[in-house]
Motif scaffolding. Sequence first.
Motif, mmCIF file in Angstrom:
data_model
loop_
_atom_site.group_PDB
_atom_site.id
_atom_site.type_symbol
_atom_site.label_atom_id
_atom_site.label_comp_id
_atom_site.label_asym_id
_atom_site.label_seq_id
_atom_site.Cartn_x
_atom_site.Cartn_y
_atom_site.Cartn_z
ATOM 1 N N ASN A 28 -8.125 -31.480 9.995
ATOM 2 C CA ASN A 28 -7.890 -32.998 9.725
ATOM 3 C C ASN A 28 -8.455 -33.587 8.596
ATOM 4 O O ASN A 28 -8.065 -34.671 7.960
ATOM 5 N N VAL A 29 -9.747 -33.287 8.183
ATOM 6 C CA VAL A 29 -10.431 -33.641 7.039
ATOM 7 C C VAL A 29 -9.747 -33.156 5.827
ATOM 8 O O VAL A 29 -9.737 -33.886 4.846
ATOM 9 N N LEU A 110 3.337 -44.590 0.282
ATOM 10 C CA LEU A 110 3.089 -45.094 1.551
ATOM 11 C C LEU A 110 3.397 -43.959 2.612
ATOM 12 O O LEU A 110 2.667 -43.982 3.975
ATOM 13 N N SER A 111 4.094 -42.976 2.503
ATOM 14 C CA SER A 111 4.364 -41.668 3.006
ATOM 15 C C SER A 111 2.850 -41.047 3.510
ATOM 16 O O SER A 111 2.692 -40.572 4.549
ATOM 17 N N LEU A 112 2.182 -40.909 2.326
ATOM 18 C CA LEU A 112 0.905 -40.313 2.202
ATOM 19 C C LEU A 112 -0.131 -40.762 2.749
ATOM 20 O O LEU A 112 -0.720 -40.450 3.679
ATOM 21 N N ALA A 113 0.198 -42.282 2.826
ATOM 22 C CA ALA A 113 -1.075 -43.022 3.626
ATOM 23 C C ALA A 113 -0.850 -42.904 4.874
ATOM 24 O O ALA A 113 -1.718 -42.633 5.882
ATOM 25 N N SER A 114 0.401 -42.761 5.418
ATOM 26 C CA SER A 114 0.974 -42.522 6.828
ATOM 27 C C SER A 114 0.187 -41.463 7.338
ATOM 28 O O SER A 114 -0.198 -41.258 8.545
ATOM 29 N N LEU A 115 0.606 -40.459 6.634
ATOM 30 C CA LEU A 115 0.081 -38.733 6.654
ATOM 31 C C LEU A 115 -1.328 -38.819 6.909
ATOM 32 O O LEU A 115 -1.703 -38.461 8.053
ATOM 33 N N ALA A 116 -2.047 -39.480 6.194
ATOM 34 C CA ALA A 116 -3.595 -39.462 6.262
ATOM 35 C C ALA A 116 -4.034 -40.269 7.546
ATOM 36 O O ALA A 116 -4.962 -39.698 8.270
ATOM 37 N N ILE A 117 -3.416 -41.371 7.738
ATOM 38 C CA ILE A 117 -3.680 -42.128 9.028
ATOM 39 C C ILE A 117 -3.381 -41.745 10.151
ATOM 40 O O ILE A 117 -4.148 -41.557 11.400
ATOM 41 N N PHE A 118 -2.081 -41.427 10.276
ATOM 42 C CA PHE A 118 -1.465 -40.814 11.672
ATOM 43 C C PHE A 118 -1.413 -39.468 11.894
ATOM 44 O O PHE A 118 -1.162 -39.060 12.952
ATOM 45 N N LYS A 120 0.409 -35.617 11.219
ATOM 46 C CA LYS A 120 1.837 -35.168 10.899
ATOM 47 C C LYS A 120 2.891 -35.831 11.495
ATOM 48 O O LYS A 120 4.142 -35.858 11.085
ATOM 49 N N GLY A 121 2.693 -36.651 12.741
ATOM 50 C CA GLY A 121 3.785 -37.312 13.571
ATOM 51 C C GLY A 121 4.376 -36.292 14.588
ATOM 52 O O GLY A 121 4.113 -35.302 14.472
ATOM 53 N N PRO A 122 5.071 -37.165 15.286
ATOM 54 C CA PRO A 122 5.910 -36.335 16.145
ATOM 55 C C PRO A 122 6.841 -35.334 15.389
ATOM 56 O O PRO A 122 7.701 -35.756 14.823
ATOM 57 N N LYS A 123 6.683 -34.013 15.976
ATOM 58 C CA LYS A 123 7.437 -32.844 15.639
ATOM 59 C C LYS A 123 7.377 -33.002 13.979
ATOM 60 O O LYS A 123 8.414 -32.539 13.158
ATOM 61 N N SER A 124 6.168 -33.301 13.512
ATOM 62 C CA SER A 124 5.934 -33.143 12.231
ATOM 63 C C SER A 124 6.694 -33.904 11.255
ATOM 64 O O SER A 124 7.078 -33.706 9.879
ATOM 65 N N VAL A 125 7.599 -35.111 11.598
ATOM 66 C CA VAL A 125 8.310 -35.893 11.069
ATOM 67 C C VAL A 125 7.659 -36.585 9.647
ATOM 68 O O VAL A 125 8.291 -36.567 8.592
ATOM 69 N N ILE A 126 6.418 -36.761 9.804
ATOM 70 C CA ILE A 126 5.689 -37.527 8.718
ATOM 71 C C ILE A 126 5.532 -36.712 7.642
ATOM 72 O O ILE A 126 5.489 -36.979 6.519
ATOM 73 N N ILE A 127 5.132 -35.370 8.120
ATOM 74 C CA ILE A 127 4.744 -34.483 6.768
ATOM 75 C C ILE A 127 6.096 -33.887 6.096
ATOM 76 O O ILE A 127 5.778 -33.855 5.035
ATOM 77 N N VAL A 169 -4.695 -35.207 14.788
ATOM 78 C CA VAL A 169 -4.831 -36.378 15.295
ATOM 79 C C VAL A 169 -4.835 -37.601 14.401
ATOM 80 O O VAL A 169 -5.132 -37.393 13.394
ATOM 81 N N PRO A 170 -4.478 -38.637 14.840
ATOM 82 C CA PRO A 170 -4.862 -40.057 13.769
ATOM 83 C C PRO A 170 -6.131 -40.035 13.636
ATOM 84 O O PRO A 170 -7.108 -39.523 14.386
ATOM 85 N N ILE A 171 -6.446 -40.990 12.657
ATOM 86 C CA ILE A 171 -7.581 -41.066 11.999
ATOM 87 C C ILE A 171 -8.684 -41.658 12.922
ATOM 88 O O ILE A 171 -9.896 -41.117 12.939
ATOM 89 N N TRP A 172 -8.217 -42.446 13.951
ATOM 90 C CA TRP A 172 -9.171 -43.189 14.867
ATOM 91 C C TRP A 172 -9.561 -42.242 16.001
ATOM 92 O O TRP A 172 -10.333 -42.646 16.719
#
Length: 330
Positions: A28-29, A110-118, A120-127, A169-172
Motif C-alpha cells: 500500500n505504501v 484525479l484518477s491517480l489521486a483516487s487510487l492513492a486515497i481509496f 484499487k477499488g471494487p474489482k480493481s476498477v480504479i486502477i 485498503v484506503p489510506i485511512w
Amino acid sequence: MPEKPLIDRGFDRFLAAYNTPAYDFNLNVARLFVCAFLIWKLFSRDFGFFGTVPEEIFYFYPYHLYPMDKWILWTGLPVIQELLTFHWIHWFLPHPSVGVLRFIQGLTILSLASLAIFGKGPKSVIIVITYSLMIYLWGYLFLLGQEIDSIDLYFAIILALGISSYSDVPIWKMTKLYHEHRSAAGGRAFSNLILVFVFYYFASGVNKLTDLSILEWFQYDLVDAIEVHSIVAAHSTLDSLGFFRLFDGFTLFNYIGPPAVYISHLTVPIVFFRKNLIPKFFLFYFLFHLMTFGVGISFSGYIFVWTALFSWHEIIDWLRAKRRKPTAAR
C-alpha cells in the motif's frame, strides 16, 4: 530417493522465494509512492501540446529507430502498439483537441489521486481506469519514439499491483493494516513488484551481452562524455551539476563505472532470492542514475524508484523502537 534435476530444484527455490510472506502494508505504501510520482509527472508537462501537431508525426515505431534485426521488440510494432496504448480508437476517431487532451490529463491526475486515497477499488476498477488513461496519454510519447525507458518501470508497477491479490485498503485504514501479520498473498504481490525491477534491469544487462563484446565494456569513455556535456551545458540551456567536475581527468573511472553497471544488471535477479540486498542495490542504482545526469540523461524518478521495494513496515518498527528507548531509559 534420487536428487531432483537442477531445473526442478531451481523452480522449487523460485516458488519458495515467490511465496515468502510479506506485509500488505508495504504494498500500500508502494501504491502511494508511485501515484505521487506520476501525479508529479503529470503536473510537470502539458499533454495538450499533442493537440496542436499534425497527426502524421505520430506512429514512429521502434523499427524506425533500430536495425531490422531488432524486430524482437514486438510490442512496438504497428497495430500492436496502438492496441497496447489504446490508440486504436483513432482508427475510427480523430485525435482530440488541446482542450480535450488537457481534460483527459486532469482526469488522469484525479484518477491517480483516487487510487492513492481509496486503493484499487471494487474489482480493481480504479486502477484499471487509471492505467488506461495513463497509457493513452503517454502513448503519444511512445508513438514519437520517446520516453519509453524513463517511465515503463512505473507503468509496470501499476500493472503488477493491478494483477496481484493482497489486502489493498484506503489510506485511512493503513494504520490498522500496519498491525496485520505477513501474508502469503502479500508475499506473492511483493514478488511481482521485485520481478518488475529484475526484468527491467536484467533485460538491459542481456542487451549488453548481445550488443557489446566484453572488451567493449571497458571502452566507453564515460569521463570524456561527462566533460563534453559539462562544456556544452555551460554554453547552452542544458543543466549540468558542478559535482561532475570532480571527474575531470579521472579516466580510471571509465574502466570501473560502466562494467560495474553492466554486471549489476546481470546480477540483479539475486534480489528476488535475497531481499535483504534491496537496500544495497538501491544505493548502487541511486548513484548510477545520478551519474547519468553527467551525460545529460535525466531519469530523476529512477533515482528513488527502488524505495517502492523498501520494507516500510520494518522501517517504521525500527523508528518507533528508537523513539521508545529514551523513555524506557528514564
